[in-house]
Write a protein that holds these residues in place. Structure first.
Motif, mmCIF file in Angstrom:
data_model
loop_
_atom_site.group_PDB
_atom_site.id
_atom_site.type_symbol
_atom_site.label_atom_id
_atom_site.label_comp_id
_atom_site.label_asym_id
_atom_site.label_seq_id
_atom_site.Cartn_x
_atom_site.Cartn_y
_atom_site.Cartn_z
ATOM 1 N N ILE A 46 1.443 -0.955 -0.010
ATOM 2 C CA ILE A 46 0.316 0.532 0.269
ATOM 3 C C ILE A 46 0.882 1.686 -0.056
ATOM 4 C CG2 ILE A 46 -1.970 1.242 1.333
ATOM 5 C CD1 ILE A 46 -2.413 -1.327 2.684
ATOM 6 N N ALA A 48 1.506 5.588 0.683
ATOM 7 C CA ALA A 48 0.895 5.825 1.725
ATOM 8 C C ALA A 48 0.994 7.379 1.008
ATOM 9 C CB ALA A 48 2.307 6.829 2.736
ATOM 10 N N GLU A 54 -6.096 9.757 9.391
ATOM 11 C CA GLU A 54 -5.749 8.804 9.607
ATOM 12 C C GLU A 54 -6.084 7.197 9.806
ATOM 13 O OE1 GLU A 54 -6.194 7.136 14.644
ATOM 14 O OE2 GLU A 54 -5.476 9.024 14.344
ATOM 15 N N HIS A 55 -7.569 7.385 9.191
ATOM 16 C CA HIS A 55 -7.720 5.892 8.716
ATOM 17 C C HIS A 55 -7.424 5.252 7.421
ATOM 18 C CE1 HIS A 55 -11.300 8.675 8.131
ATOM 19 N NE2 HIS A 55 -11.673 7.838 7.208
ATOM 20 N N GLU A 57 -5.430 4.200 5.541
ATOM 21 C CA GLU A 57 -4.237 3.408 4.865
ATOM 22 C C GLU A 57 -2.579 4.126 3.699
ATOM 23 O OE1 GLU A 57 -1.232 0.613 7.038
ATOM 24 O OE2 GLU A 57 -3.653 1.404 7.940
ATOM 25 N N GLY A 58 -3.677 4.164 2.753
ATOM 26 C CA GLY A 58 -2.931 4.354 1.653
ATOM 27 C C GLY A 58 -4.153 4.114 0.195
ATOM 28 N N ASP A 71 -8.108 1.728 6.723
ATOM 29 C CA ASP A 71 -8.802 0.610 8.135
ATOM 30 C C ASP A 71 -9.673 0.792 8.858
ATOM 31 O OD1 ASP A 71 -7.783 -0.278 10.990
ATOM 32 O OD2 ASP A 71 -5.916 -0.325 10.198
ATOM 33 N N ARG A 74 -9.349 1.480 12.392
ATOM 34 C CA ARG A 74 -9.176 3.159 12.615
ATOM 35 C C ARG A 74 -10.202 4.001 12.773
ATOM 36 N NH1 ARG A 74 -3.444 4.532 9.999
ATOM 37 N NH2 ARG A 74 -3.655 2.658 9.574
ATOM 38 N N ARG A 75 -11.108 3.605 10.990
ATOM 39 C CA ARG A 75 -12.308 4.316 10.605
ATOM 40 C C ARG A 75 -13.426 4.836 12.089
ATOM 41 N NH1 ARG A 75 -16.129 7.046 10.580
ATOM 42 N NH2 ARG A 75 -16.907 7.416 7.993
ATOM 43 N N ARG A 82 -4.044 -4.045 15.640
ATOM 44 C CA ARG A 82 -4.580 -4.961 14.760
ATOM 45 C C ARG A 82 -2.814 -5.843 14.190
ATOM 46 N NH1 ARG A 82 -3.613 -5.001 8.556
ATOM 47 N NH2 ARG A 82 -3.223 -2.660 8.566
ATOM 48 N N ASP A 88 -5.863 -11.832 7.507
ATOM 49 C CA ASP A 88 -5.961 -10.513 6.363
ATOM 50 C C ASP A 88 -6.909 -10.163 5.350
ATOM 51 O OD1 ASP A 88 -6.009 -9.582 8.914
ATOM 52 O OD2 ASP A 88 -3.710 -8.606 8.724
ATOM 53 N N ILE A 104 -9.200 -2.857 4.787
ATOM 54 C CA ILE A 104 -8.687 -3.889 5.712
ATOM 55 C C ILE A 104 -9.060 -4.373 6.963
ATOM 56 C CG2 ILE A 104 -6.585 -4.216 7.060
ATOM 57 C CD1 ILE A 104 -4.633 -1.916 5.349
#
Length: 166
Positions: A46, A48, A54-55, A57-58, A71, A74-75, A82, A88, A104
């Motif tokens: 991934i 960036a 923040e949520h 990942e890229g 992610d 985080r979202r 994790r 995954d 993810i």
């Protein structure tokens, strides 16, 4: 009896089973309507993105299409770190207006049919500020699954920023 919400693509939930793809995040099981799931892939490298939320990942290149990767933990502020392992996956989903994002998740559990009468409304006020993203809670065997509404997971501005689709 409370009437059930209208599903994406203009189909009525009343009396028709929901076809869902289940996935795990932490100890919980969530579902997307199967018609929103474009594909499920293993974690790939991934890239960036500077100054991304923040949520995010890229991004990845999925056969020539740039897809933002979110992610899920985080979202939706799910506690616990994790840990990356073989289970995954990235669930690539497409919502209204062809906005495509990948989430993810800790693993994909199963494809399931949920009778419409087994879908209960989300508990009022108990699910935090993202409660509108929960279509309902379903009983599958002896467990509960949280059915998500992809089109309500992001604001229009956030979706435009993430995907470039308005």
């Amino acid at each position: 009896m409370t009437s059930l919400p209208t599903l994406a693509k203009g189909r009525s939930a009343a009396g028709k089973p929901l076809h869902l793809v289940g996935f795990r995040v932490g100890n919980e099981e969530y579902c997307f309507e199967i018609l929103t799931v474009q594909e499920i892939i293993r974690i790939v490298p991934i890239t960036a993105v500077p100054d991304a939320p923040e949520h995010v990942e890229g991004i990845i290149n999925l056969r020539g299409r740039i897809v933002p990767i979110i992610d899920f933990r985080r979202r939706f502020r799910i506690t616990g770190e994790r840990t990356v392992d073989e289970a995954d996956r990235v669930i690539v989903v497409t919502g209204t207006g062809n906005a495509t994002v990948g989430f993810i998740v800790d693993g994909v559990s199963q494809v399931m049919k949920l009778p419409a009468e087994d879908l209960s409304p989300a508990p009022a006020g108990g699910a935090g500020c993202d409660a509108e993203a929960i279509r309902g809670v379903g009983n599958v065997g002896d467990r509960l699954v949280i059915v998500l509404d992809l089109d309500k997971m992001f604001s229009a501005d956030e979706l435009t920023t993430l995907t470039g689709v308005s």
